[in-house]
Design a protein around this motif. Sequence first.
Motif, PDB file in Angstrom:
ATOM      1  N   LYS A 150      -4.450  -2.479   1.170  1.00  0.00           N
ATOM      2  CA  LYS A 150      -5.531  -2.832   0.254  1.00  0.00           C
ATOM      3  C   LYS A 150      -5.260  -4.119  -0.510  1.00  0.00           C
ATOM      4  O   LYS A 150      -6.146  -4.644  -1.178  1.00  0.00           O
ATOM      5  CB  LYS A 150      -5.782  -1.679  -0.723  1.00  0.00           C
ATOM      6  CG  LYS A 150      -6.267  -0.400  -0.047  1.00  0.00           C
ATOM      7  CD  LYS A 150      -6.500   0.707  -1.050  1.00  0.00           C
ATOM      8  CE  LYS A 150      -6.987   1.971  -0.348  1.00  0.00           C
ATOM      9  NZ  LYS A 150      -7.210   3.081  -1.325  1.00  0.00           N
ATOM     10  N   LEU A 151      -4.012  -4.599  -0.452  1.00  0.00           N
ATOM     11  CA  LEU A 151      -3.631  -5.850  -1.102  1.00  0.00           C
ATOM     12  C   LEU A 151      -2.961  -6.755  -0.085  1.00  0.00           C
ATOM     13  O   LEU A 151      -2.342  -6.289   0.875  1.00  0.00           O
ATOM     14  CB  LEU A 151      -2.651  -5.589  -2.250  1.00  0.00           C
ATOM     15  CG  LEU A 151      -3.140  -4.775  -3.450  1.00  0.00           C
ATOM     16  CD1 LEU A 151      -1.975  -4.513  -4.403  1.00  0.00           C
ATOM     17  CD2 LEU A 151      -4.260  -5.493  -4.179  1.00  0.00           C
ATOM     18  N   ASP A 152      -3.081  -8.072  -0.320  1.00  0.00           N
ATOM     19  CA  ASP A 152      -2.378  -9.039   0.525  1.00  0.00           C
ATOM     20  C   ASP A 152      -0.960  -9.278   0.025  1.00  0.00           C
ATOM     21  O   ASP A 152      -0.054  -9.549   0.816  1.00  0.00           O
ATOM     22  CB  ASP A 152      -3.138 -10.366   0.559  1.00  0.00           C
ATOM     23  CG  ASP A 152      -4.485 -10.225   1.252  1.00  0.00           C
ATOM     24  OD1 ASP A 152      -4.501  -9.770   2.411  1.00  0.00           O
ATOM     25  OD2 ASP A 152      -5.512 -10.560   0.636  1.00  0.00           O
ATOM     26  N   THR A 153      -0.772  -9.169  -1.296  1.00  0.00           N
ATOM     27  CA  THR A 153       0.553  -9.317  -1.882  1.00  0.00           C
ATOM     28  C   THR A 153       0.526  -8.801  -3.319  1.00  0.00           C
ATOM     29  O   THR A 153      -0.536  -8.432  -3.836  1.00  0.00           O
ATOM     30  CB  THR A 153       1.036 -10.786  -1.839  1.00  0.00           C
ATOM     31  OG1 THR A 153       2.424 -10.837  -2.188  1.00  0.00           O
ATOM     32  CG2 THR A 153       0.228 -11.668  -2.786  1.00  0.00           C
ATOM     33  N   PHE A 180       4.732  -9.723   1.747  1.00  0.00           N
ATOM     34  CA  PHE A 180       3.586  -9.843   2.646  1.00  0.00           C
ATOM     35  C   PHE A 180       3.722  -8.870   3.809  1.00  0.00           C
ATOM     36  O   PHE A 180       4.826  -8.471   4.174  1.00  0.00           O
ATOM     37  CB  PHE A 180       3.471 -11.276   3.190  1.00  0.00           C
ATOM     38  CG  PHE A 180       3.210 -12.308   2.134  1.00  0.00           C
ATOM     39  CD1 PHE A 180       1.939 -12.482   1.598  1.00  0.00           C
ATOM     40  CD2 PHE A 180       4.245 -13.106   1.659  1.00  0.00           C
ATOM     41  CE1 PHE A 180       1.702 -13.433   0.611  1.00  0.00           C
ATOM     42  CE2 PHE A 180       4.024 -14.058   0.684  1.00  0.00           C
ATOM     43  CZ  PHE A 180       2.748 -14.226   0.153  1.00  0.00           C
ATOM     44  N   HIS A 181       2.587  -8.529   4.404  1.00  0.00           N
ATOM     45  CA  HIS A 181       2.593  -7.604   5.533  1.00  0.00           C
ATOM     46  C   HIS A 181       3.273  -8.230   6.753  1.00  0.00           C
ATOM     47  O   HIS A 181       3.206  -9.441   6.967  1.00  0.00           O
ATOM     48  CB  HIS A 181       1.161  -7.204   5.888  1.00  0.00           C
ATOM     49  CG  HIS A 181       0.465  -6.459   4.801  1.00  0.00           C
ATOM     50  ND1 HIS A 181       0.784  -5.165   4.465  1.00  0.00           N
ATOM     51  CD2 HIS A 181      -0.523  -6.837   3.942  1.00  0.00           C
ATOM     52  CE1 HIS A 181       0.023  -4.766   3.457  1.00  0.00           C
ATOM     53  NE2 HIS A 181      -0.778  -5.759   3.114  1.00  0.00           N
ATOM     54  N   LYS A 182       3.901  -7.378   7.536  1.00  0.00           N
ATOM     55  CA  LYS A 182       4.569  -7.836   8.751  1.00  0.00           C
ATOM     56  C   LYS A 182       3.562  -7.908   9.898  1.00  0.00           C
ATOM     57  O   LYS A 182       3.622  -7.144  10.882  1.00  0.00           O
ATOM     58  CB  LYS A 182       5.722  -6.890   9.103  1.00  0.00           C
ATOM     59  CG  LYS A 182       6.928  -6.991   8.175  1.00  0.00           C
ATOM     60  CD  LYS A 182       8.021  -6.018   8.601  1.00  0.00           C
ATOM     61  CE  LYS A 182       9.273  -6.144   7.748  1.00  0.00           C
ATOM     62  NZ  LYS A 182      10.029  -7.368   8.027  1.00  0.00           N
ATOM     63  N   ASN A 231      -1.355 -12.253   9.879  1.00  0.00           N
ATOM     64  CA  ASN A 231      -1.937 -12.746   8.627  1.00  0.00           C
ATOM     65  C   ASN A 231      -0.880 -12.820   7.523  1.00  0.00           C
ATOM     66  O   ASN A 231      -0.831 -13.791   6.761  1.00  0.00           O
ATOM     67  CB  ASN A 231      -3.084 -11.835   8.191  1.00  0.00           C
ATOM     68  CG  ASN A 231      -3.817 -12.379   6.980  1.00  0.00           C
ATOM     69  OD1 ASN A 231      -4.409 -13.450   7.025  1.00  0.00           O
ATOM     70  ND2 ASN A 231      -3.767 -11.644   5.868  1.00  0.00           N
ATOM     71  N   GLY A 232      -0.029 -11.803   7.465  1.00  0.00           N
ATOM     72  CA  GLY A 232       1.034 -11.796   6.465  1.00  0.00           C
ATOM     73  C   GLY A 232       2.011 -12.937   6.661  1.00  0.00           C
ATOM     74  O   GLY A 232       2.416 -13.601   5.699  1.00  0.00           O
ATOM     75  N   ARG A 233       2.387 -13.191   7.910  1.00  0.00           N
ATOM     76  CA  ARG A 233       3.330 -14.283   8.187  1.00  0.00           C
ATOM     77  C   ARG A 233       2.713 -15.644   7.883  1.00  0.00           C
ATOM     78  O   ARG A 233       3.399 -16.565   7.433  1.00  0.00           O
ATOM     79  CB  ARG A 233       3.804 -14.202   9.639  1.00  0.00           C
ATOM     80  CG  ARG A 233       4.845 -13.107   9.869  1.00  0.00           C
ATOM     81  CD  ARG A 233       5.400 -13.156  11.270  1.00  0.00           C
ATOM     82  NE  ARG A 233       4.455 -12.644  12.252  1.00  0.00           N
ATOM     83  CZ  ARG A 233       4.379 -11.358  12.589  1.00  0.00           C
ATOM     84  NH1 ARG A 233       5.162 -10.460  12.018  1.00  0.00           N
ATOM     85  NH2 ARG A 233       3.505 -10.964  13.496  1.00  0.00           N
TER      86      ARG A 233
END
Length: 267
Positions: free
Chosen positions: A91-94, A220-222, A225-227
């Motif tokens: 639900k969050l990007d960071t 950040f997500h693995k 988009n996170g990278r």
Amino acid sequence: MKTHSMVLTALLAAATLLSGCDKPGDGGSAGAKTIRVGATGLSFPTAYKKDGKLVGFDVELTEQIAKDLHYRVEWINADFSGLMGQLEGGKLDTVANAVAITPARREKYDFSGPYSYYGSQLVTSSTNTGINTLGDLKGKTVAGVLGSNHVANLKKAFGDNTITIRTYENRDGAMTDTMNKRVDAYVNARPILLAEIKEKSLPLKLVGAPLVVEPVGYPFHKDDNGRALQAAFDRQIDAMRADGRLKTLSIKYFGEDITAPPAGAAQ
């Protein structure tokens, strides 16, 4: 060859993300891409409310990074454990709330490079004349925020179970109970404690040296988009460190430079 391919993939993803920021309908004003960032809104001086507006070191840093990248920030407020839960749930990007870079968190997230350093520090009521060193806390009750790395550090430091740890949803309750001697001590980040004690003239004193000093970054997500976000944030953090803006921001909120590790600090 595999490493070269992974780096190229990350760079291409970052380029794709950045090029998409100018597309109309991507969210936000003037077609700016919206990123969802979590902060408690209760964490002075990193992320707190002043006259109804979210401000603080982490908040201003994030807003500046977003501005430089032509992003718009959508802020989501919750308690710290709730923020980390929302991040894990996608639900969050960071999260911009002094998130320490720990081995356990690295297993779940890709972190930006460090933008600050915090020592896990214990404090007690200034009237507690019998508590001055870490050894004085044996047999005592120590407060901490649920989900905080400082609680984890506390457990490591007192692995023999010689203290009782009481967790709270937010630091206001933990700090209030410490000042009123409902608990014997409280653990949080040293720079944050010093800033709050000075700002509010709180009747608290430091107990011993920091348990450990840890770097703080954006998780950040693995995924692609996170990278891509990680790479973009890293470039801006490096640029702000190089031109002095990062240090200036730290001094504005903490009265000192916490963007580099203290000399001789245990990490």
